[in-house]
Design a protein around this motif. Structure first.
Motif, PDB file in Angstrom:
ATOM      1  N   THR A 225      34.179  14.210 -69.570  1.00  0.00           N
ATOM      2  CA  THR A 225      32.982  13.442 -69.901  1.00  0.00           C
ATOM      3  C   THR A 225      31.742  14.129 -69.329  1.00  0.00           C
ATOM      4  O   THR A 225      31.209  13.716 -68.288  1.00  0.00           O
ATOM      5  N   PRO A 226      31.257  15.171 -69.972  1.00  0.00           N
ATOM      6  CA  PRO A 226      30.037  15.827 -69.500  1.00  0.00           C
ATOM      7  C   PRO A 226      28.789  15.131 -70.032  1.00  0.00           C
ATOM      8  O   PRO A 226      28.865  14.314 -70.949  1.00  0.00           O
ATOM      9  N   TRP A 270      31.140   5.656 -64.268  1.00  0.00           N
ATOM     10  CA  TRP A 270      31.905   6.812 -64.720  1.00  0.00           C
ATOM     11  C   TRP A 270      31.305   8.077 -64.117  1.00  0.00           C
ATOM     12  O   TRP A 270      30.083   8.196 -63.973  1.00  0.00           O
ATOM     13  N   ASN A 271      32.175   9.013 -63.767  1.00  0.00           N
ATOM     14  CA  ASN A 271      31.729  10.323 -63.319  1.00  0.00           C
ATOM     15  C   ASN A 271      31.440  11.230 -64.513  1.00  0.00           C
ATOM     16  O   ASN A 271      32.031  11.073 -65.589  1.00  0.00           O
ATOM     17  N   ALA A 272      30.571  12.187 -64.300  1.00  0.00           N
ATOM     18  CA  ALA A 272      30.535  13.356 -65.176  1.00  0.00           C
ATOM     19  C   ALA A 272      31.675  14.247 -64.713  1.00  0.00           C
ATOM     20  O   ALA A 272      31.732  14.641 -63.550  1.00  0.00           O
ATOM     21  N   GLN A 273      32.609  14.536 -65.606  1.00  0.00           N
ATOM     22  CA  GLN A 273      33.797  15.301 -65.194  1.00  0.00           C
ATOM     23  C   GLN A 273      33.663  16.791 -65.474  1.00  0.00           C
ATOM     24  O   GLN A 273      34.565  17.562 -65.133  1.00  0.00           O
ATOM     25  N   ALA A 274      32.575  17.171 -66.088  1.00  0.00           N
ATOM     26  CA  ALA A 274      32.319  18.581 -66.380  1.00  0.00           C
ATOM     27  C   ALA A 274      30.826  18.721 -66.621  1.00  0.00           C
ATOM     28  O   ALA A 274      30.115  17.728 -66.785  1.00  0.00           O
ATOM     29  N   TRP A 291      20.848  16.656 -64.361  1.00  0.00           N
ATOM     30  CA  TRP A 291      21.468  15.486 -64.974  1.00  0.00           C
ATOM     31  C   TRP A 291      22.542  14.855 -64.085  1.00  0.00           C
ATOM     32  O   TRP A 291      23.080  13.806 -64.427  1.00  0.00           O
ATOM     33  N   GLY A 292      22.838  15.479 -62.979  1.00  0.00           N
ATOM     34  CA  GLY A 292      23.882  14.973 -62.095  1.00  0.00           C
ATOM     35  C   GLY A 292      25.113  15.858 -62.151  1.00  0.00           C
ATOM     36  O   GLY A 292      25.633  16.161 -63.218  1.00  0.00           O
ATOM     37  N   ALA A 293      25.582  16.268 -61.006  1.00  0.00           N
ATOM     38  CA  ALA A 293      26.670  17.235 -60.929  1.00  0.00           C
ATOM     39  C   ALA A 293      27.995  16.616 -61.335  1.00  0.00           C
ATOM     40  O   ALA A 293      28.227  15.410 -61.176  1.00  0.00           O
ATOM     41  N   ALA A 294      28.879  17.458 -61.829  1.00  0.00           N
ATOM     42  CA  ALA A 294      30.232  17.023 -62.169  1.00  0.00           C
ATOM     43  C   ALA A 294      30.936  16.505 -60.921  1.00  0.00           C
ATOM     44  O   ALA A 294      30.748  17.014 -59.811  1.00  0.00           O
ATOM     45  N   GLY A 295      31.758  15.472 -61.130  1.00  0.00           N
ATOM     46  CA  GLY A 295      32.495  14.882 -60.026  1.00  0.00           C
ATOM     47  C   GLY A 295      31.779  13.750 -59.331  1.00  0.00           C
ATOM     48  O   GLY A 295      32.304  13.173 -58.368  1.00  0.00           O
ATOM     49  N   ARG A 296      30.577  13.402 -59.825  1.00  0.00           N
ATOM     50  CA  ARG A 296      29.792  12.332 -59.234  1.00  0.00           C
ATOM     51  C   ARG A 296      29.493  11.261 -60.281  1.00  0.00           C
ATOM     52  O   ARG A 296      29.480  11.538 -61.475  1.00  0.00           O
TER      53      ARG A 296
END
Length: 319
Positions: A225-226, A270-274, A291-296
Motif C-alpha cells: 500500500t504505497p 494503515w501503514n504505507a508499506q512501500a 508523503w510519509g515513509a514506508a512502515g509508518r
C-alpha cells in the motif's frame, strides 16, 4: 462508527496538512465550510507542489520528470482536492493539458492491429485536468477520444511492443481508467464511462490481483500500500478505481477487500508499506512532498482505505 474507525477519522481531522483535514471532513464526516474550500492550498503539501512554478504554469524541464515534473505535481494536486479556481492550480492544469494534447500529433505505434500506447500518462493527465475544471476544453475531448481508441479488446491498454495481444498491462490501465472515470463524471461522456467500466471489469476478472489459472498473486508488489502510486498498480489503488466505478460489492473484489482489512493496524490506521519516491535531495526519483515513509501510519493510505471500505459497506461512518 466503531472505535477504531473513530480513532482513524479523528487522526485525519487533526492532520497537520489542511488538505487532508478538508478531504476527511468532506468525504468521511460530510461537512464543508468556506475554510475547508480555501484551506487546502495554504498547507505545506500544496505549497511544496506549487513551489518554483514558472510563468507558463510549469516547473521547468520535462513535465513527466519523475516525480517533480508538472504532470506528477498536477495529479497530486487533483488528488488533494485543491480548488480549480486557484490561479496557480489553473495555470498548472493548462500547462499539462497543452503539453499532453500537443503530443497527440504523434499517435502510438500499432503492432498486429493493437496500439502500443503509454495510456497511463494520458489518463493521469485527463483525470487531473477533468477534476481541475478543464473537462469542457476541446483538447480534453480529443484526449479522451484518443484514449478510448487505443483500448485493447480485454479492456485495458499496453505500451509493450513485444506483447502478444493476449493481455494488456494492469499498470498502464489503472490510471487510464481513473482518467476516463473523472472525464465521464464531469461531462457525462458515455463512451468514456463504458471504456472505464471495461477496464474495471478486467481487474475484477482477476479478482484484482490474482492469476486466472492458479489464483496466486500476479505480482507480490501489488499487495503493498504505497502512496502515491504514480503509474503503478497495487491493490488499494485498484480498489479506489473499482469503488469509483460502483463495483466494490462485486464478489470478485472480496479477496482484495479482505486483504485491505487484514492490513489495518490495531489503532484503525494503515501503514504505507512501500514507497516509489525518495527525498527531495535524492539524485533519483525525488519528491517535493514528504508523503510519509514506508512502515509508518500514512494519512493518504488511511484516507483511501476508509474510502474503499465505506463504499463496500465494510466500514460504517454512522454514530
Amino acid at each position: 462508527m466503531d472505535e477504531r474507525t473513530a480513532a482513524a477519522v479523528s487522526w485525519l481531522l487533526e492532520a497537520d496538512d489542511p488538505a487532508v483535514r478538508h478531504l476527511a471532513r468532506r468525504e468521511l464526516v460530510g461537512t464543508d465550510s468556506v475554510t475547508d474550500l480555501t484551506g487546502p492550498t495554504a498547507g505545506p503539501w500544496v505549497s511544496a507542489l506549487l513551489a518554483g512554478q514558472q510563468e507558463d504554469g510549469g516547473f521547468g524541464g520535462d513535465p513527466y520528470r519523475k516525480w517533480t515534473g508538472a504532470h506528477w505535481r498536477l495529479v497530486s494536486l487533483a488528488e488533494l482536492g485543491v480548488p480549480a479556481d486557484d490561479r496557480r492550480v489553473a495555470a498548472a492544469a493548462e500547462h499539462v493539458l497543452a503539453w499532453i494534447a500537443n503530443g497527440l500529433r504523434y499517435p502510438p505505434r500499432v503492432v498486429e492491429g493493437l496500439p502500443r500506447s503509454h495510456a497511463s500518462v494520458h489518463g493521469n493527465a485527463l483525470g487531473a485536468c477533468a477534476r481541475l475544471g478543464l473537462a469542457g476544453d476541446e483538447r480534453a475531448a480529443r484526449l479522451a477520444e484518443a484514449i478510448i481508441s487505443w483500448q485493447w479488446p480485454d479492456g485495458g491498454w499496453n505500451c509493450d511492443n513485444q506483447a502478444d495481444g493476449h493481455r494488456s498491462s494492469f499498470h498502464e490501465s489503472l490510471r487510464t481508467a481513473w482518467g476516463l472515470q473523472e472525464y465521464a463524471a464531469a461531462t457525462g461522456h458515455e463512451g468514456a464511462q463504458d471504456a472505464a467500466d471495461r477496464a474495471v471489469e478486467l481487474f475484477l476478472e482477476h479478482r484484482v490481483f490474482r492469476r486466472g489459472g492458479s489464483g496466486e498473486p500476479i505480482n507480490a508488489r501489488w499487495l503493498s500500500t504505497p502512496y502515491p502510486s504514480y503509474w503503478h498498480y497495487d491493490v488499494l489503488a485498484a480498489l479506489l478505481v473499482i469503488a469509483r466505478g460502483g463495483k466494490t460489492n462485486d464478489p470478485r473484489a472480496s479477496d482484495a477487500l479482505d486483504l485491505l482489512e487484514d492490513k489495518r493496524r490495531p489503532d484503525g490506521r494503515w501503514n504505507a508499506q512501500a514507497q516509489w519516491w525518495r527525498a527531495s535531495d535524492s539524485r533519483t526519483t525525488p519528491e517535493v512532498v514528504d508523503w510519509g515513509a514506508a512502515g509508518r501510519p500514512n494519512l493518504m493510505v488511511t484516507l483511501n482505505a476508509l474510502r474503499v471500505l465505506v463504499a463496500a459497506g465494510r466500514v460504517s461512518l454512522e454514530d
